[in-house]
Motif scaffolding. Structure first.
Motif, PDB file in Angstrom:
ATOM      1  N   ARG A 363      12.945 -40.440  17.767  1.00  0.00           N
ATOM      2  CA  ARG A 363      12.377 -41.009  16.537  1.00  0.00           C
ATOM      3  C   ARG A 363      12.235 -42.520  16.662  1.00  0.00           C
ATOM      4  NH1 ARG A 363      12.862 -39.590  11.037  1.00  0.00           N
ATOM      5  NH2 ARG A 363      13.083 -37.448  11.803  1.00  0.00           N
ATOM      6  N   ALA A 366       9.266 -43.224  18.879  1.00  0.00           N
ATOM      7  CA  ALA A 366       8.014 -42.919  18.180  1.00  0.00           C
ATOM      8  C   ALA A 366       7.703 -43.959  17.116  1.00  0.00           C
ATOM      9  CB  ALA A 366       8.100 -41.526  17.554  1.00  0.00           C
ATOM     10  N   THR A 367       8.733 -44.462  16.451  1.00  0.00           N
ATOM     11  CA  THR A 367       8.533 -45.479  15.414  1.00  0.00           C
ATOM     12  C   THR A 367       7.990 -46.767  16.015  1.00  0.00           C
ATOM     13  OG1 THR A 367      10.284 -44.553  14.049  1.00  0.00           O
ATOM     14  CG2 THR A 367       9.676 -46.832  13.636  1.00  0.00           C
ATOM     15  N   SER A 369       6.346 -47.058  18.768  1.00  0.00           N
ATOM     16  CA  SER A 369       4.981 -46.784  19.233  1.00  0.00           C
ATOM     17  C   SER A 369       4.009 -46.758  18.066  1.00  0.00           C
ATOM     18  CB  SER A 369       4.951 -45.449  19.988  1.00  0.00           C
ATOM     19  OG  SER A 369       5.789 -45.486  21.122  1.00  0.00           O
ATOM     20  N   ASP A 370       4.413 -46.134  16.942  1.00  0.00           N
ATOM     21  CA  ASP A 370       3.534 -46.076  15.769  1.00  0.00           C
ATOM     22  C   ASP A 370       3.213 -47.464  15.238  1.00  0.00           C
ATOM     23  OD1 ASP A 370       3.411 -43.339  15.865  1.00  0.00           O
ATOM     24  OD2 ASP A 370       4.982 -43.018  14.362  1.00  0.00           O
ATOM     25  N   ARG A 373       0.791 -49.163  17.544  1.00  0.00           N
ATOM     26  CA  ARG A 373      -0.537 -48.558  17.421  1.00  0.00           C
ATOM     27  C   ARG A 373      -1.224 -49.007  16.136  1.00  0.00           C
ATOM     28  NH1 ARG A 373      -1.995 -44.559  14.353  1.00  0.00           N
ATOM     29  NH2 ARG A 373       0.167 -43.927  13.975  1.00  0.00           N
ATOM     30  N   LEU A 374      -0.476 -49.051  15.036  1.00  0.00           N
ATOM     31  CA  LEU A 374      -1.076 -49.461  13.768  1.00  0.00           C
ATOM     32  C   LEU A 374      -1.518 -50.923  13.799  1.00  0.00           C
ATOM     33  CD1 LEU A 374       1.286 -47.640  11.253  1.00  0.00           C
ATOM     34  CD2 LEU A 374      -1.137 -47.158  11.667  1.00  0.00           C
ATOM     35  N   ASP A 377      -4.692 -50.825  15.642  1.00  0.00           N
ATOM     36  CA  ASP A 377      -5.730 -50.227  14.795  1.00  0.00           C
ATOM     37  C   ASP A 377      -6.244 -51.213  13.751  1.00  0.00           C
ATOM     38  OD1 ASP A 377      -5.484 -47.892  16.189  1.00  0.00           O
ATOM     39  OD2 ASP A 377      -4.337 -46.822  14.655  1.00  0.00           O
ATOM     40  N   LEU A 444       1.616 -49.146   7.831  1.00  0.00           N
ATOM     41  CA  LEU A 444       2.389 -50.131   8.579  1.00  0.00           C
ATOM     42  C   LEU A 444       3.432 -50.781   7.682  1.00  0.00           C
ATOM     43  CD1 LEU A 444       2.904 -51.681  11.169  1.00  0.00           C
ATOM     44  CD2 LEU A 444       1.081 -53.269  10.523  1.00  0.00           C
ATOM     45  N   LEU A 447       6.472 -48.749   7.283  1.00  0.00           N
ATOM     46  CA  LEU A 447       7.379 -48.771   8.437  1.00  0.00           C
ATOM     47  C   LEU A 447       8.261 -50.014   8.463  1.00  0.00           C
ATOM     48  CD1 LEU A 447       5.021 -47.536  11.291  1.00  0.00           C
ATOM     49  CD2 LEU A 447       6.540 -46.204   9.855  1.00  0.00           C
TER      50      LEU A 447
END
Length: 461
Positions: A363, A366-367, A369-370, A373-374, A377, A444, A447
């Protein structure tokens, strides 16, 4: 409690009755709880929202007043206070706290009583009895680990609830933006149909008069059909978005949605991103919840290891045999750890701990990485939105000029319809880009945690 056999029967009966009455007075009683009808609130004006219970500062300092419509902050506040899904998670928190309370209770002692009645009352024989009071010492020794595990599990549920509230706020903001955008787009599509109506009528008249064949009229016929389809698709999407928002807010399906004000705008800066990435495990409630769950499993594993030792039961006894000899004594019961030794449970809890550790690591990865990525983006969507805005503005100006030229007879209708179609497509693409950017920005921000406020809100519950 040991009753002396020399006490008169009525005295012993009185003591037992008093003890039984005392126990019964401490018992819980049943109260029915009828099921509801699941109708939801008829309007937001019927609901009250305590600002002090809000999980983020911008909501906790905002006044909830639906009399003049719901702005984006009030929609988020109402979602936190009245979301059916959050109510279920709060119920789960109540269950977890009840389990923590149960884990801290001392085990009840066991009272045993038996009597023997000789068939022949002669020969000096009398009635015999035995009375014993025992306690499971092993349960007392394991109480600490059970309590620590249950408290950590309750903390995990509490933090999971806080994380769900954050996600609900983000969802409310996104749905507010989506509903407002779809409503504005519906107005534009309806206006587009009205603007195309004169052209469509002229094409239909020319077709019926034989001045146009179907091949030549196809562009005009398709323009109106495409506008109707776009309007219909947009209406269906609007109905779905409004339904999702009502359900999130716990409102009835027919409750009005009087949304006012601008959508939520957020632009996390580089300092916030840097701080969040550097101190991520202390910011995200879901990560804090996984840490609490890991602590609970550590306590459970320690309890399983302690349970491998012999279980001990200690008791006090008083007895009288048929020859009227009274004795006092004690009893000790020990489980012999020859075969089981709780090895199965220890293996299960050890494997479970490893699974929770790997889940937390995954987790966390992944956090991170997210978030990266955001950020990428958002940068891409900003560039696309800037270019698309300029493109849409140029096509809007061309559409205005083309409409005037067509009305003055200076432009043929196929060219006019092509310009209108291109402008409408550019406007639609721009709306989609704005929604995509809003979704990424709100995600974002969700998070990004505030360590002090996370712990403050978690401690309030």
């Amino acid at each position: 409690m040991i009753l002396d056999a020399r006490l008169p029967p009525f005295a012993r009966a009185g003591l037992l009755t008093t003890a039984a009455a005392t126990l019964l007075c401490a018992c819980a009683t049943y109260h029915p709880l009828p099921l509801g009808k699941g109708e939801g609130a008829a309007s937001a004006a019927q609901l009250s929202v305590p600002a002090s219970a809000m999980p983020v500062p911008e909501l906790a300092t905002h006044r909830f007043d639906p009399a003049d419509g719901l702005d984006v902050t009030e929609v988020a506040m109402l979602a936190v206070a009245n979301s059916p899904d959050l109510k279920l998670q709060r119920d789960a928190l109540g269950i977890a706290r009840a389990q923590a309370f149960a884990a801290g209770l001392l085990p009840d002692p066991q009272l045993g009583f038996g009597a023997d009645f000789p068939h022949n009352s002669g020969g000096g024989l009398t009635k015999a009895y035995n009375l014993g009071l025992s306690e499971d010492v092993s349960a007392l020794l394991l109480r600490s680990s059970r309590k620590h595990a249950a408290n950590a599990q309750a903390e995990q549920v509490n933090l999971d609830l806080l994380w769900a509230e954050w996600q609900t706020i983000a969802q409310a903001r996104l749905l507010f933006d989506q509903v407002q955008s779809l409503r504005a787009q519906q107005v534009e599509l309806d206006a587009e149909q009205q603007a195309l109506a004169p052209v469509d009528q002229a094409v239909q008249a020319a077709l019926h008069a034989g001045n146009l064949n179907y091949d030549s009229a196809s562009a005009g016929l398709n323009a109106m059909a495409d506008a109707r389809k776009r309007a219909g698709d947009n209406a269906v999407a609007l109905h779905q978005a409004e339904s999702d928002l009502r359900q999130l807010l716990g409102l009835a399906p027919t409750a009005p949605l009087d949304l006012v004000g601008a959508p939520y705008k957020v632009d996390p800066d580089a300092a916030q991103l840097t701080a969040a990435l550097a101190d991520l495990p202390k910011r995200r409630p879901d990560l804090l919840a996984l840490q609490a769950g890991y602590r609970a499993q550590e306590a459970t594993l320690r309890g399983a290891i302690l349970a491998q030792f012999p279980a001990i039961t200690v008791g006090l006894t008083r007895a009288r045999d048929t020859s009227n000899i009274t004795t006092n004594g004690f009893s000790i019961g020990i489980t012999l750890p020859l075969f089981d030794r709780n090895r199965g449970n220890i293996a299960i809890e050890t494997a479970t701990r490893q699974q929770l550790k790997d889940d937390y690591d995954a987790r966390l990865l992944a956090t991170r990485s997210d978030m990266q990525r955001l950020v990428a983006d958002l940068a891409t969507l900003d560039r696309q939105q800037t270019a698309q805005t300029e493109h849409a503005q140029r096509l809007d100006a061309a559409r205005t000029a083309a409409e005037q030229a067509w009305k003055n007879g200076l432009l043929d209708w196929p060219t006019y319809l092509a310009i209108r179609g291109n402008a409408l497509a550019a406007d639609t693409d721009l709306v989609a880009l704005r929604q995509a950017r809003s979704t990424a920005a709100i995600a974002l921000e969700a998070l990004l945690g505030r360590t002090d406020f996370v712990m403050q809100q978690a401690s309030k519950r």
